[in-house]
Design an enzyme around this catalytic site. Structure first.
Site, PDB file in Angstrom:
ATOM      1  N   LEU A 133       0.018  -6.699   3.430  1.00 28.54           N
ATOM      2  CA  LEU A 133       1.413  -7.134   3.563  1.00 28.54           C
ATOM      3  C   LEU A 133       1.758  -8.238   2.568  1.00 28.54           C
ATOM      4  O   LEU A 133       2.921  -8.398   2.202  1.00 28.54           O
ATOM      5  CB  LEU A 133       1.687  -7.615   4.992  1.00 28.54           C
ATOM      6  CG  LEU A 133       1.593  -6.547   6.089  1.00 28.54           C
ATOM      7  CD1 LEU A 133       1.769  -7.179   7.463  1.00 28.54           C
ATOM      8  CD2 LEU A 133       2.628  -5.451   5.877  1.00 28.54           C
ATOM      9  N   HIS A 193      -9.131 -12.581   4.656  1.00 28.83           N
ATOM     10  CA  HIS A 193      -7.983 -13.487   4.534  1.00 28.83           C
ATOM     11  C   HIS A 193      -8.336 -14.911   4.984  1.00 28.83           C
ATOM     12  O   HIS A 193      -7.950 -15.878   4.338  1.00 28.83           O
ATOM     13  CB  HIS A 193      -6.802 -12.991   5.375  1.00 28.83           C
ATOM     14  CG  HIS A 193      -5.946 -11.994   4.672  1.00 28.83           C
ATOM     15  ND1 HIS A 193      -5.284 -12.278   3.497  1.00 28.83           N
ATOM     16  CD2 HIS A 193      -5.617 -10.719   4.987  1.00 28.83           C
ATOM     17  CE1 HIS A 193      -4.596 -11.205   3.120  1.00 28.83           C
ATOM     18  NE2 HIS A 193      -4.788 -10.247   3.999  1.00 28.83           N
ATOM     19  N   HIS A 201     -10.972  -6.586   6.266  1.00 26.83           N
ATOM     20  CA  HIS A 201      -9.845  -6.988   5.419  1.00 26.83           C
ATOM     21  C   HIS A 201      -9.220  -8.290   5.938  1.00 26.83           C
ATOM     22  O   HIS A 201      -8.976  -9.222   5.176  1.00 26.83           O
ATOM     23  CB  HIS A 201      -8.809  -5.856   5.373  1.00 26.83           C
ATOM     24  CG  HIS A 201      -7.574  -6.176   4.601  1.00 26.83           C
ATOM     25  ND1 HIS A 201      -7.273  -5.597   3.389  1.00 26.83           N
ATOM     26  CD2 HIS A 201      -6.551  -7.040   4.863  1.00 26.83           C
ATOM     27  CE1 HIS A 201      -6.124  -6.099   2.935  1.00 26.83           C
ATOM     28  NE2 HIS A 201      -5.663  -6.978   3.821  1.00 26.83           N
ATOM     29  N   GLN A 219      -1.474 -15.710   6.267  1.00 30.10           N
ATOM     30  CA  GLN A 219      -0.363 -14.896   5.738  1.00 30.10           C
ATOM     31  C   GLN A 219       0.991 -15.347   6.268  1.00 30.10           C
ATOM     32  O   GLN A 219       2.030 -14.940   5.745  1.00 30.10           O
ATOM     33  CB  GLN A 219      -0.571 -13.418   6.074  1.00 30.10           C
ATOM     34  CG  GLN A 219      -1.741 -12.783   5.336  1.00 30.10           C
ATOM     35  CD  GLN A 219      -1.859 -11.315   5.683  1.00 30.10           C
ATOM     36  OE1 GLN A 219      -2.399 -10.953   6.712  1.00 30.10           O
ATOM     37  NE2 GLN A 219      -1.322 -10.457   4.826  1.00 30.10           N
TER      38      GLN A 219
HETATM   39 ZN    ZN Z   1      -4.057  -8.347   3.855  1.00 34.78          ZN
END
Ligand code: ZN
Length: 185
Positions: free
Chosen positions: A100, A145, A141, A50
């Protein structure tokens, strides 16, 4: 330093990330920057892809949950390096997840309630731990990713049609968001 968060639509969010070893350059700095980035955007978890780094690492601080909830939830604040979820057990339960990288979308997601996970911490000490409830949920979660998966992958085709336009807008940067993001298109 606050890093820009990669938005939905970027290929790095679809990559299976790589393990690292203890010689990984400037790991402490990266971890510090990730904490700063996560807290700045009011997240409870953040995975390395991310922030545009395709390695198997994520951070979690579930304190906001324990403050919001009436139930007794013991918060966890941890760094997971080279993690491996070795089992998922218990009942399926539904929780409204957000991300996010996918601002302003929250969807009911069904996952199993308990996990076992192996990982290294920031000092490269190996751990095997079990989690359930919200802690397990946040780990599942974030773990997705580093496997190149996103929570919107689990929603029904009907729901997906419903949010398609919104996802397109996110990938093009046509959204208002209070933190710095990196858009693919
Ligand atoms: Zn996430």
């Amino acid at each position: 330093m606050i890093l820009p968060i990669v938005a939905f639509g970027s290929t790095i969010l679809r990559k299976k990330c790589e393990n690292i070893n203890h010689n990984y350059p400037d790991l402490d700095l990266l971890i510090n920057n990730m904490w700063e980035t996560m807290y700045n955007s009011n997240g409870v978890g953040l995975a390395a892809p991310q922030v545009n780094i395709p390695i198997r690492m994520f951070i979690i601080d579930t304190k906001p949950f324990s403050e919001d909830s009436d139930e007794e939830v013991s918060p966890i604040k941890k760094i997971f390096i080279n993690p491996k979820i070795t089992s998922e057990d218990g009942e399926f339960w539904i929780y409204k997840e957000g991300c996010l990288s996918i601002p302003d979308i929250r969807e009911d997601i069904k996952r199993k309630s308990a996990i076992k996970i192996e990982y290294y911490d920031e000092n490269f000490i190996f751990h095997t731990e079990s989690y359930d409830g919200l802690s397990a949920r946040v780990i599942q979660h974030e773990y997705d990713h580093i496997e190149g998966k996103l929570f919107v992958d689990y929603i029904s085709p009907l729901r997906k049609r419903f949010i398609k336009r919104k996802l397109e807008d996110i990938s093009r940067g046509k959204i208002k968001v209070s933190y710095k993001m990196n858009f693919s298109k």
